[in-house]
Motif scaffolding. Structure first.
Motif, short mmCIF file in Angstrom:
data_model
loop_
_atom_site.label_atom_id
_atom_site.label_comp_id
_atom_site.label_asym_id
_atom_site.label_seq_id
_atom_site.Cartn_x
_atom_site.Cartn_y
_atom_site.Cartn_z
N VAL A 199 -34.17 50.94 14.32
CA VAL A 199 -33.84 49.82 14.96
C VAL A 199 -32.74 50.17 15.75
CG1 VAL A 199 -33.07 47.33 15.19
CG2 VAL A 199 -34.56 48.12 13.26
N ASP A 200 -32.84 49.79 17.33
CA ASP A 200 -31.93 50.08 18.21
C ASP A 200 -31.81 49.10 19.01
OD1 ASP A 200 -31.14 52.90 17.69
OD2 ASP A 200 -33.10 53.54 18.36
N VAL A 201 -30.78 48.93 19.64
CA VAL A 201 -30.63 47.98 20.91
C VAL A 201 -30.68 48.90 22.03
CG1 VAL A 201 -29.09 46.23 19.90
CG2 VAL A 201 -28.01 47.86 21.13
N CYS A 202 -31.08 48.07 23.29
CA CYS A 202 -31.13 48.93 24.53
C CYS A 202 -29.95 49.52 24.97
CB CYS A 202 -31.72 47.94 25.66
SG CYS A 202 -33.79 47.54 25.47
N ALA A 203 -30.06 50.51 25.60
CA ALA A 203 -28.88 51.10 25.99
C ALA A 203 -27.86 50.23 27.12
CB ALA A 203 -29.37 52.36 26.93
N ILE A 204 -28.51 49.43 27.66
CA ILE A 204 -27.55 48.48 28.30
C ILE A 204 -27.31 47.08 27.84
CG2 ILE A 204 -28.74 49.46 30.73
CD1 ILE A 204 -30.46 47.03 30.69
N TYR A 205 -27.58 46.91 26.63
CA TYR A 205 -27.45 45.62 25.92
C TYR A 205 -26.18 45.48 25.55
CZ TYR A 205 -27.33 41.98 22.33
OH TYR A 205 -27.02 40.80 21.69
N LEU A 206 -25.23 46.27 24.77
CA LEU A 206 -23.89 46.31 24.85
C LEU A 206 -23.09 46.30 26.01
CD1 LEU A 206 -23.31 48.48 21.57
CD2 LEU A 206 -23.51 46.17 21.58
N PRO A 207 -23.23 47.12 27.05
CA PRO A 207 -22.41 46.86 28.18
C PRO A 207 -22.56 45.58 28.98
CG PRO A 207 -23.48 49.07 28.23
CD PRO A 207 -24.13 48.22 27.18
N VAL A 215 -28.22 49.93 12.68
CA VAL A 215 -28.80 49.57 14.21
C VAL A 215 -28.15 50.73 15.03
CG1 VAL A 215 -29.16 48.03 15.77
CG2 VAL A 215 -29.25 47.25 13.79
N GLY A 216 -28.94 51.32 15.92
CA GLY A 216 -28.37 52.30 16.75
C GLY A 216 -28.51 51.72 18.19
N VAL A 217 -28.01 52.62 19.12
CA VAL A 217 -27.85 52.08 20.58
C VAL A 217 -28.98 53.37 21.16
CG1 VAL A 217 -26.61 52.18 22.63
CG2 VAL A 217 -25.54 51.34 20.53
N ALA A 218 -29.98 52.80 21.77
CA ALA A 218 -30.95 53.62 22.17
C ALA A 218 -30.83 54.41 23.44
CB ALA A 218 -32.36 52.94 22.61
N ALA A 219 -30.83 55.69 23.49
CA ALA A 219 -30.73 56.55 24.87
C ALA A 219 -32.09 56.56 25.44
CB ALA A 219 -30.45 57.90 24.32
N PRO A 220 -31.96 56.53 26.97
CA PRO A 220 -33.08 56.25 27.61
C PRO A 220 -34.14 57.34 27.49
CG PRO A 220 -31.27 55.34 28.79
CD PRO A 220 -30.65 56.16 27.51
N GLY A 221 -33.75 58.76 27.23
CA GLY A 221 -34.49 59.86 27.14
C GLY A 221 -35.38 59.83 26.11
N TYR A 251 -20.46 42.07 23.25
CA TYR A 251 -20.41 42.75 21.65
C TYR A 251 -20.37 44.30 21.98
CZ TYR A 251 -23.08 38.78 20.14
OH TYR A 251 -23.49 37.55 19.80
N GLU A 252 -19.84 44.98 20.86
CA GLU A 252 -19.40 46.46 20.99
C GLU A 252 -20.29 46.98 19.79
OE1 GLU A 252 -15.29 46.71 20.51
OE2 GLU A 252 -14.81 45.65 22.39
N GLU A 253 -20.50 48.21 19.92
CA GLU A 253 -21.12 49.03 18.88
C GLU A 253 -20.88 48.49 17.44
OE1 GLU A 253 -23.14 53.43 17.90
OE2 GLU A 253 -21.67 53.05 19.84
N HIS A 292 -40.56 51.57 15.00
CA HIS A 292 -39.50 51.70 15.57
C HIS A 292 -39.31 50.75 16.51
CE1 HIS A 292 -35.92 54.28 16.88
NE2 HIS A 292 -35.70 53.34 17.79
N ILE A 293 -38.08 49.61 16.29
CA ILE A 293 -38.15 48.41 16.97
C ILE A 293 -36.67 48.70 18.25
CG2 ILE A 293 -37.50 45.99 16.66
CD1 ILE A 293 -38.41 46.52 13.67
N LEU A 294 -37.23 48.27 19.27
CA LEU A 294 -36.12 48.26 20.17
C LEU A 294 -35.86 46.89 20.64
CD1 LEU A 294 -34.44 50.04 22.40
CD2 LEU A 294 -36.46 50.27 23.90
N LEU A 295 -34.69 46.36 20.61
CA LEU A 295 -34.28 45.04 20.72
C LEU A 295 -33.48 45.11 22.10
CD1 LEU A 295 -32.98 44.30 17.33
CD2 LEU A 295 -35.20 43.66 18.18
N CYS A 296 -34.13 44.35 22.75
CA CYS A 296 -33.33 44.26 24.48
C CYS A 296 -33.05 42.63 24.72
CB CYS A 296 -34.37 44.95 25.26
SG CYS A 296 -34.61 46.59 25.38
N ASP A 297 -32.43 42.38 25.91
CA ASP A 297 -32.15 41.01 26.16
C ASP A 297 -31.75 40.07 25.23
OD1 ASP A 297 -31.85 39.55 28.40
OD2 ASP A 297 -33.82 38.96 28.65
N ALA A 298 -32.57 39.17 25.05
CA ALA A 298 -32.15 37.85 24.08
C ALA A 298 -32.28 38.49 22.62
CB ALA A 298 -32.95 36.66 24.48
N ALA A 299 -33.37 39.15 22.45
CA ALA A 299 -33.69 39.62 21.04
C ALA A 299 -32.72 40.77 20.46
CB ALA A 299 -34.95 40.32 21.17
#
Length: 155
Positions: free
Chosen positions: A112-120, A133-139, A124-126, A70-77
């Motif tokens: 594969v998800d982007v971090c919850a704070i990536y889009l805001p 590719v999804g948007v990760a929920a912190p929980g 970019y939008e979803e 499971h790949i979580l992409l945050c920040d520049a990635a």
């Protein structure tokens, strides 16, 4: 005894203890691969093409060995998750791009998800994300990170 000498001896003892415990752990597993996790979490934040590429290469190697990454992409990635994004150059020796490996793994069941704070925090939008590719929920991400059966790797 000086502080430097004491610190050096303490670090040497700790390194020896870690080395011995690692050797014992390796011996306890032997050649039995059933103990390996069937899931792994890869957190990729780096903007470095080689770092992104190596994260995907290792995730793919683990996938080939039976682990579901499971790949979580945050920040520049997070750019890897954006539809139409292409790395400027291919990585040798096989001429691969991180986003290409990522998409191939997605076709083989990797999440594969982007971090919850990536889009805001980007323009970019979803709807701008690659299909699947999804948007990760912190929980749920925190649950994966806390699960001792799921190794977490950061790049």
């Amino acid at each position: 005894m000086s502080i430097k000498t004491t610190l050096t001896l303490t670090l040497a003892a700790a390194a020896t203890a870690l080395g011995l415990s690692g050797a014992a752990l390796a011996d306890s597993h032997g050649d039995d691969h059933d103990d390996y996790a069937d899931k792994a979490l890869f957190i990729v934040t780096s903007d470095s093409l080689q770092t992104q590429g190596m994260a995907m290469i290792l995730a793919n190697a683990m996938r080939e060995q039976g682990t579901t990454p499971h790949i979580l992409l945050c920040d520049a990635a997070g750019e890897l998750a954006v539809e139409g994004y292409e790395s400027e150059t291919e990585l040798g020796p096989r001429g691969v791009k991180p986003e290409g490996l990522m998409q191939m793994m997605m076709g083989e069941g990797a999440g594969v998800d982007v971090c919850a704070i990536y889009l805001p925090n980007t323009d970019y939008e979803e709807g701008d994300l690659r299909e699947g590719v999804g948007v990760a929920a912190p929980g749920p991400m925190a649950e994966m990170m806390r699960d001792p059966a799921i190794p977490v790797f950061s790049f």
